[in-house]
Design a protein around this motif. Structure first.
Motif, short mmCIF file in Angstrom:
data_model
loop_
_atom_site.label_atom_id
_atom_site.label_comp_id
_atom_site.label_asym_id
_atom_site.label_seq_id
_atom_site.Cartn_x
_atom_site.Cartn_y
_atom_site.Cartn_z
N LYS A 27 11.07 28.09 -17.48
CA LYS A 27 10.23 29.28 -17.40
C LYS A 27 10.80 30.41 -18.26
O LYS A 27 10.08 31.05 -19.03
CB LYS A 27 10.09 29.73 -15.94
N GLU A 28 12.10 30.64 -18.13
CA GLU A 28 12.76 31.68 -18.93
C GLU A 28 12.67 31.37 -20.42
O GLU A 28 12.43 32.25 -21.24
CB GLU A 28 14.21 31.84 -18.49
N SER A 29 12.85 30.11 -20.76
CA SER A 29 12.77 29.69 -22.15
C SER A 29 11.38 29.94 -22.72
O SER A 29 11.23 30.44 -23.84
CB SER A 29 13.14 28.21 -22.26
N ILE A 30 10.36 29.62 -21.94
CA ILE A 30 8.98 29.83 -22.38
C ILE A 30 8.67 31.32 -22.52
O ILE A 30 8.06 31.75 -23.50
CB ILE A 30 7.99 29.15 -21.40
N GLN A 31 9.12 32.10 -21.55
CA GLN A 31 8.85 33.54 -21.59
C GLN A 31 9.54 34.24 -22.76
O GLN A 31 9.00 35.18 -23.32
CB GLN A 31 9.26 34.20 -20.27
N SER A 32 10.71 33.77 -23.12
CA SER A 32 11.45 34.42 -24.20
C SER A 32 11.08 33.86 -25.58
O SER A 32 11.43 34.47 -26.59
CB SER A 32 12.95 34.29 -23.97
N ALA A 33 10.38 32.75 -25.63
CA ALA A 33 10.06 32.11 -26.91
C ALA A 33 9.32 33.01 -27.89
O ALA A 33 9.66 33.03 -29.08
CB ALA A 33 9.29 30.82 -26.68
N PRO A 34 8.29 33.76 -27.47
CA PRO A 34 7.58 34.59 -28.45
C PRO A 34 8.46 35.64 -29.12
O PRO A 34 8.12 36.13 -30.21
CB PRO A 34 6.48 35.26 -27.60
N LYS A 35 9.57 35.98 -28.52
CA LYS A 35 10.47 37.00 -29.07
C LYS A 35 11.50 36.40 -30.02
O LYS A 35 12.26 37.13 -30.64
CB LYS A 35 11.18 37.72 -27.93
N LYS A 36 11.52 35.08 -30.12
CA LYS A 36 12.54 34.42 -30.94
C LYS A 36 12.01 34.12 -32.34
O LYS A 36 10.81 33.97 -32.55
CB LYS A 36 12.99 33.13 -30.26
N THR A 37 12.94 34.00 -33.24
CA THR A 37 12.58 33.65 -34.61
C THR A 37 12.35 32.15 -34.71
O THR A 37 12.74 31.38 -33.83
CB THR A 37 13.71 34.03 -35.59
N GLU A 40 15.62 30.32 -34.44
CA GLU A 40 16.14 30.24 -33.08
C GLU A 40 15.40 29.16 -32.28
O GLU A 40 16.02 28.40 -31.54
CB GLU A 40 16.00 31.59 -32.36
N ILE A 41 14.09 29.11 -32.44
CA ILE A 41 13.30 28.11 -31.73
C ILE A 41 13.65 26.71 -32.24
O ILE A 41 13.82 25.79 -31.44
CB ILE A 41 11.78 28.39 -31.88
N GLN A 42 13.81 26.58 -33.54
CA GLN A 42 14.17 25.26 -34.09
C GLN A 42 15.55 24.83 -33.60
O GLN A 42 15.76 23.67 -33.27
CB GLN A 42 14.14 25.30 -35.62
N SER A 43 16.46 25.78 -33.50
CA SER A 43 17.80 25.47 -32.99
C SER A 43 17.73 24.99 -31.54
O SER A 43 18.37 24.00 -31.17
CB SER A 43 18.69 26.71 -33.08
N LYS A 44 16.94 25.68 -30.69
CA LYS A 44 16.77 25.27 -29.30
C LYS A 44 16.09 23.90 -29.22
O LYS A 44 16.44 23.08 -28.38
CB LYS A 44 15.93 26.30 -28.52
N LEU A 45 15.12 23.68 -30.11
CA LEU A 45 14.41 22.40 -30.13
C LEU A 45 15.37 21.28 -30.51
O LEU A 45 15.39 20.22 -29.87
CB LEU A 45 13.24 22.46 -31.10
N ASP A 46 16.17 21.49 -31.53
CA ASP A 46 17.15 20.49 -31.94
C ASP A 46 18.13 20.18 -30.81
O ASP A 46 18.47 19.02 -30.56
CB ASP A 46 17.93 20.96 -33.18
N THR A 122 7.44 21.81 -24.98
CA THR A 122 7.05 23.21 -25.10
C THR A 122 7.64 23.83 -26.37
O THR A 122 6.93 24.53 -27.11
CB THR A 122 7.52 24.00 -23.86
N LEU A 123 8.89 23.56 -26.62
CA LEU A 123 9.52 24.08 -27.84
C LEU A 123 8.86 23.51 -29.09
O LEU A 123 8.66 24.23 -30.08
CB LEU A 123 11.02 23.78 -27.83
N GLU A 124 8.49 22.23 -29.05
CA GLU A 124 7.78 21.62 -30.18
C GLU A 124 6.42 22.30 -30.39
O GLU A 124 6.02 22.56 -31.53
CB GLU A 124 7.58 20.13 -29.96
N ALA A 125 5.73 22.60 -29.31
CA ALA A 125 4.43 23.26 -29.42
C ALA A 125 4.56 24.66 -30.00
O ALA A 125 3.77 25.06 -30.86
CB ALA A 125 3.76 23.32 -28.04
N ILE A 126 5.56 25.39 -29.55
CA ILE A 126 5.78 26.75 -30.07
C ILE A 126 6.15 26.69 -31.54
O ILE A 126 5.64 27.47 -32.36
CB ILE A 126 6.86 27.48 -29.24
N ALA A 127 7.03 25.75 -31.91
CA ALA A 127 7.42 25.62 -33.32
C ALA A 127 6.21 25.25 -34.18
O ALA A 127 6.03 25.78 -35.28
CB ALA A 127 8.52 24.56 -33.46
N ALA A 128 5.36 24.36 -33.67
CA ALA A 128 4.15 23.98 -34.41
C ALA A 128 3.21 25.17 -34.59
O ALA A 128 2.63 25.37 -35.66
CB ALA A 128 3.43 22.84 -33.69
#
Length: 139
Positions: A27-37, A40-46, A122-128
């Motif tokens: 939940k925290e990861s999803i909520q903070s995702a829009p604020k990340k570059t 940063e998202i690719q790093s979390k996804l990896d 979720t991270l893949e969807a945000i990155a896409a």
């Protein structure tokens, strides 16, 4: 309550707390995702992919075990259980209880695995989505 029940409920409680912690983290990861570059998202996804790859076999084993346990449970006829109770076949009833506890534990562990997979998805969807928005901004 018996020691066996106490031990089982303690273990189940611990596993459910682990599920809750993973869900909060997601939940925290999803909520903070829009604020990340994007980086940063690719790093979390990896990181999530690496973690899942390392646990893939373990998760597949949980799934297979749960399927087997479910099939065994389905084949256990309710009338047999009633007979065991009536004739006080303690060993069979204890074995059934052990299998039921193991099934609950496996289901909880699979829930943790599923949450980890949901985080990766979720991270893949945000990155896409970020890729699509970046492409649209450049046109």
């Amino acid at each position: 309550m018996s020691t066996a029940i106490d031990n089982f409920t303690k273990k189940l409680h611990d596993n459910l707390e682990a599920v809750e912690d993973r869900a909060k983290s997601l939940k925290e990861s999803i909520q903070s995702a829009p604020k990340k570059t994007q980086a940063e998202i690719q790093s979390k996804l990896d990181e999530a992919k690496t973690k899942l790859d390392a646990k893939k076999q373990e998760f597949d084993e949980y799934r297979a075990k749960l399927k087997t346990q479910f099939e065994e449970k389905e084949s256990e006829v309710k009338s047999s259980v009633e007979e065991w109770k009536t004739s006080r076949e303690v060993k069979k009833l204890e074995h059934r209880a052990d299998k039921a506890e193991d099934y609950a534990a496996t289901a909880t562990l699979l829930a943790i695995a599923t949450i980890e997979e949901a985080e990766k998805a979720t991270l893949e969807a945000i990155a896409a989505r970020l890729d699509a928005e970046a492409a649209a901004a450049n046109t």
